[in-house]
Design a protein around this motif. Sequence first.
Motif, PDB file in Angstrom:
ATOM      1  N   GLY A  75       0.809  -1.202   0.000  1.00 22.06           N
ATOM      2  CA  GLY A  75       0.000   0.000   0.000  1.00 22.06           C
ATOM      3  C   GLY A  75       0.847   1.259   0.000  1.00 22.06           C
ATOM      4  O   GLY A  75       2.079   1.219  -0.114  1.00 22.06           O
ATOM      5  N   LEU A  76       0.194   2.399   0.172  1.00 22.36           N
ATOM      6  CA  LEU A  76       0.902   3.675   0.144  1.00 22.36           C
ATOM      7  C   LEU A  76       1.774   3.852   1.389  1.00 22.36           C
ATOM      8  O   LEU A  76       2.930   4.247   1.297  1.00 22.36           O
ATOM      9  N   GLY A  77       1.200   3.561   2.567  1.00 19.59           N
ATOM     10  CA  GLY A  77       1.968   3.699   3.792  1.00 19.59           C
ATOM     11  C   GLY A  77       3.145   2.745   3.851  1.00 19.59           C
ATOM     12  O   GLY A  77       4.231   3.106   4.303  1.00 19.59           O
ATOM     13  N   GLY A  78       2.920   1.500   3.396  1.00 17.73           N
ATOM     14  CA  GLY A  78       4.007   0.532   3.373  1.00 17.73           C
ATOM     15  C   GLY A  78       5.126   0.947   2.445  1.00 17.73           C
ATOM     16  O   GLY A  78       6.311   0.698   2.711  1.00 17.73           O
ATOM     17  N   LYS A  79       4.778   1.605   1.352  1.00 17.26           N
ATOM     18  CA  LYS A  79       5.789   2.123   0.431  1.00 17.26           C
ATOM     19  C   LYS A  79       6.592   3.231   1.103  1.00 17.26           C
ATOM     20  O   LYS A  79       7.830   3.285   0.979  1.00 17.26           O
ATOM     21  N   ALA A  80       5.906   4.109   1.849  1.00 13.68           N
ATOM     22  CA  ALA A  80       6.591   5.195   2.555  1.00 13.68           C
ATOM     23  C   ALA A  80       7.542   4.640   3.616  1.00 13.68           C
ATOM     24  O   ALA A  80       8.627   5.171   3.829  1.00 13.68           O
ATOM     25  N   ILE A  81       7.146   3.540   4.277  1.00 18.40           N
ATOM     26  CA  ILE A  81       8.010   2.907   5.274  1.00 18.40           C
ATOM     27  C   ILE A  81       9.278   2.376   4.604  1.00 18.40           C
ATOM     28  O   ILE A  81      10.395   2.580   5.075  1.00 18.40           O
ATOM     29  N   THR A  82       9.092   1.668   3.490  1.00 14.30           N
ATOM     30  CA  THR A  82      10.228   1.041   2.801  1.00 14.30           C
ATOM     31  C   THR A  82      11.186   2.078   2.234  1.00 14.30           C
ATOM     32  O   THR A  82      12.413   1.947   2.346  1.00 14.30           O
ATOM     33  N   LEU A  83      10.636   3.136   1.634  1.00  8.33           N
ATOM     34  CA  LEU A  83      11.476   4.157   0.999  1.00  8.33           C
ATOM     35  C   LEU A  83      11.943   5.235   1.974  1.00  8.33           C
ATOM     36  O   LEU A  83      12.819   6.033   1.633  1.00  8.33           O
ATOM     37  N   THR A  84      11.327   5.271   3.155  1.00  9.26           N
ATOM     38  CA  THR A  84      11.581   6.305   4.176  1.00  9.26           C
ATOM     39  C   THR A  84      11.478   7.713   3.578  1.00  9.26           C
ATOM     40  O   THR A  84      12.297   8.584   3.852  1.00  9.26           O
ATOM     41  N   ARG A  85      10.458   7.918   2.774  1.00  6.38           N
ATOM     42  CA  ARG A  85      10.194   9.249   2.220  1.00  6.38           C
ATOM     43  C   ARG A  85       8.705   9.387   1.951  1.00  6.38           C
ATOM     44  O   ARG A  85       7.977   8.382   1.864  1.00  6.38           O
ATOM     45  N   PRO A  86       8.198  10.627   1.796  1.00  3.74           N
ATOM     46  CA  PRO A  86       6.774  10.825   1.536  1.00  3.74           C
ATOM     47  C   PRO A  86       6.356  10.200   0.208  1.00  3.74           C
ATOM     48  O   PRO A  86       7.112  10.207  -0.770  1.00  3.74           O
ATOM     49  N   CYS A  87       5.138   9.677   0.177  1.00  5.71           N
ATOM     50  CA  CYS A  87       4.564   9.106  -1.039  1.00  5.71           C
ATOM     51  C   CYS A  87       3.136   9.614  -1.200  1.00  5.71           C
ATOM     52  O   CYS A  87       2.425   9.796  -0.211  1.00  5.71           O
ATOM     53  N   THR A  88       2.725   9.839  -2.448  1.00  5.53           N
ATOM     54  CA  THR A  88       1.373  10.329  -2.705  1.00  5.53           C
ATOM     55  C   THR A  88       0.766   9.610  -3.891  1.00  5.53           C
ATOM     56  O   THR A  88       1.478   9.103  -4.769  1.00  5.53           O
ATOM     57  N   VAL A  89      -0.562   9.578  -3.914  1.00  5.11           N
ATOM     58  CA  VAL A  89      -1.306   9.125  -5.090  1.00  5.11           C
ATOM     59  C   VAL A  89      -2.476  10.078  -5.284  1.00  5.11           C
ATOM     60  O   VAL A  89      -3.092  10.523  -4.318  1.00  5.11           O
ATOM     61  N   THR A  90      -2.772  10.405  -6.542  1.00  2.00           N
ATOM     62  CA  THR A  90      -3.879  11.321  -6.827  1.00  2.00           C
ATOM     63  C   THR A  90      -5.214  10.604  -6.784  1.00  2.00           C
ATOM     64  O   THR A  90      -6.225  11.187  -6.394  1.00  2.00           O
ATOM     65  N   ASP A  91      -5.244   9.324  -7.159  1.00  5.06           N
ATOM     66  CA  ASP A  91      -6.466   8.531  -7.072  1.00  5.06           C
ATOM     67  C   ASP A  91      -6.092   7.122  -6.614  1.00  5.06           C
ATOM     68  O   ASP A  91      -5.589   6.306  -7.388  1.00  5.06           O
ATOM     69  N   TYR A  92      -6.321   6.849  -5.348  1.00  6.78           N
ATOM     70  CA  TYR A  92      -5.898   5.589  -4.743  1.00  6.78           C
ATOM     71  C   TYR A  92      -6.453   4.381  -5.493  1.00  6.78           C
ATOM     72  O   TYR A  92      -5.763   3.375  -5.662  1.00  6.78           O
ATOM     73  N   ARG A  93      -7.701   4.498  -5.950  1.00  8.73           N
ATOM     74  CA  ARG A  93      -8.372   3.339  -6.558  1.00  8.73           C
ATOM     75  C   ARG A  93      -7.641   2.789  -7.773  1.00  8.73           C
ATOM     76  O   ARG A  93      -7.607   1.581  -7.983  1.00  8.73           O
ATOM     77  N   VAL A  94      -7.066   3.677  -8.560  1.00 10.54           N
ATOM     78  CA  VAL A  94      -6.464   3.235  -9.822  1.00 10.54           C
ATOM     79  C   VAL A  94      -4.957   3.450  -9.868  1.00 10.54           C
ATOM     80  O   VAL A  94      -4.337   3.239 -10.916  1.00 10.54           O
ATOM     81  N   ALA A  95      -4.365   3.843  -8.761  1.00 14.04           N
ATOM     82  CA  ALA A  95      -2.928   4.130  -8.744  1.00 14.04           C
ATOM     83  C   ALA A  95      -2.125   2.878  -9.078  1.00 14.04           C
ATOM     84  O   ALA A  95      -2.336   1.817  -8.487  1.00 14.04           O
ATOM     85  N   ARG A  96      -1.182   3.012 -10.005  1.00 21.70           N
ATOM     86  CA  ARG A  96      -0.342   1.881 -10.406  1.00 21.70           C
ATOM     87  C   ARG A  96       0.982   1.832  -9.654  1.00 21.70           C
ATOM     88  O   ARG A  96       1.730   0.858  -9.789  1.00 21.70           O
ATOM     89  N   SER A  97       1.255   2.865  -8.875  1.00 25.99           N
ATOM     90  CA  SER A  97       2.546   2.951  -8.185  1.00 25.99           C
ATOM     91  C   SER A  97       2.538   2.238  -6.834  1.00 25.99           C
ATOM     92  O   SER A  97       3.563   2.168  -6.163  1.00 25.99           O
ATOM     93  N   ILE A  98       1.377   1.702  -6.424  1.00 29.77           N
ATOM     94  CA  ILE A  98       1.284   1.016  -5.137  1.00 29.77           C
ATOM     95  C   ILE A  98       0.553  -0.313  -5.310  1.00 29.77           C
ATOM     96  O   ILE A  98      -0.139  -0.542  -6.307  1.00 29.77           O
ATOM     97  N   SER A  99       0.722  -1.192  -4.317  1.00 31.00           N
ATOM     98  CA  SER A  99      -0.066  -2.421  -4.300  1.00 31.00           C
ATOM     99  C   SER A  99      -1.425  -2.098  -3.680  1.00 31.00           C
ATOM    100  O   SER A  99      -1.615  -1.041  -3.073  1.00 31.00           O
ATOM    101  N   HIS A 100      -2.367  -3.007  -3.818  1.00 32.05           N
ATOM    102  CA  HIS A 100      -3.750  -2.668  -3.450  1.00 32.05           C
ATOM    103  C   HIS A 100      -4.352  -3.626  -2.431  1.00 32.05           C
ATOM    104  O   HIS A 100      -5.521  -3.970  -2.502  1.00 32.05           O
ATOM    105  N   GLU A 101      -3.552  -4.025  -1.430  1.00 41.35           N
ATOM    106  CA  GLU A 101      -4.062  -4.905  -0.377  1.00 41.35           C
ATOM    107  C   GLU A 101      -5.139  -4.240   0.471  1.00 41.35           C
ATOM    108  O   GLU A 101      -5.980  -4.924   1.071  1.00 41.35           O
ATOM    109  N   TYR A 102      -5.137  -2.908   0.529  1.00 44.05           N
ATOM    110  CA  TYR A 102      -6.001  -2.214   1.478  1.00 44.05           C
ATOM    111  C   TYR A 102      -7.111  -1.404   0.802  1.00 44.05           C
ATOM    112  O   TYR A 102      -7.634  -0.450   1.371  1.00 44.05           O
ATOM    113  N   ASP A 103      -7.465  -1.789  -0.400  1.00 46.92           N
ATOM    114  CA  ASP A 103      -8.491  -1.046  -1.137  1.00 46.92           C
ATOM    115  C   ASP A 103      -9.839  -1.024  -0.409  1.00 46.92           C
ATOM    116  O   ASP A 103     -10.556  -0.018  -0.464  1.00 46.92           O
TER     117      ASP A 103
END
Length: 290
Positions: A75-103
């Motif tokens: 997910g988005l938060g898990g990505k921020a943990i791994t990269l240790t930097r801020p992460c954003t998505v403009t539309d969570y539902r269709v974002a391709r930059s994150i996994s979707h375990e928490y949809d």
Amino acid sequence: MAGHTGVRGAGRDAEWAADAAEIRAALLRLRRATGLPVAFGGPLVGAGATRVRIGELSGTATAALDGLAVSAGNGLGGKAITLTRPCTVTDYRVARSISHEYDTPVAAEGLRSVLAVPVVVRRRVRAVLYGALRAPQPLGDRTLRAAVEAARDVEQTLVVRDEARALAAAGGEAARAGSWQEVRDTGAHLRGLADRLTDPALRAELLGVCARLAAADAGPPRGAQAPPLTPREVEVLVIVAEGATNAAVASRLGLRPETVKAYLRAAMRKLGARTRGEAVAVARRAGVVA
């Protein structure tokens, strides 16, 4: 997501509880600064502290996010943990930059545009702050900067608190070993940390530790020892040392003048002082008051 399954002892449990309180305050500041309708987050938990447990919610309409845990990398938060930097998505539902375990919980809360900012203390992620909109639109640089600033505020507080705990522990060990100069040095360092804090509760806690170290600094026991000053007694003495009257002390601390007198009398009794000036002098020699 899986729920929080345990902690590694009471010390870690207390650390997480303190982290959560700082996160709660940061989320409120973030919403006030940005106008974001929703903010949430929590400290990292579990073995190795690799999951953020969402337990602090501000502006949410459902309980879908409460108690959920986001694993590193997911997910988005898990990505921020791994990269240790801020992460954003403009539309969570269709974002391709994150996994979707928490949809499912994200959709239940109606969130679309989301940011996640890690709180990093000494290269270790301690928490994650989230902010969100219920519409798929860019969050903007101003909002991201405010979220990063909120995370940095938490980081600074945690650094000071961690350092204070380590110093207090070191001071206790020094007192038990009879290393009185080390006790004095530790007390002085803690007093300096207290002066940097704006949180009155945390400042009072540190001043209370200074008072306990000052009591130990009296040297090896020679019969009965005076009880240590309470955090409030120390705080009253600190302000009295600045030349404030009882009325002025009462105004600054939100107390009644009679209550201030009671704290001052108690401190004088513990310090073996007959006047307020003598109490301040004794406290200064002990390193409790600068």
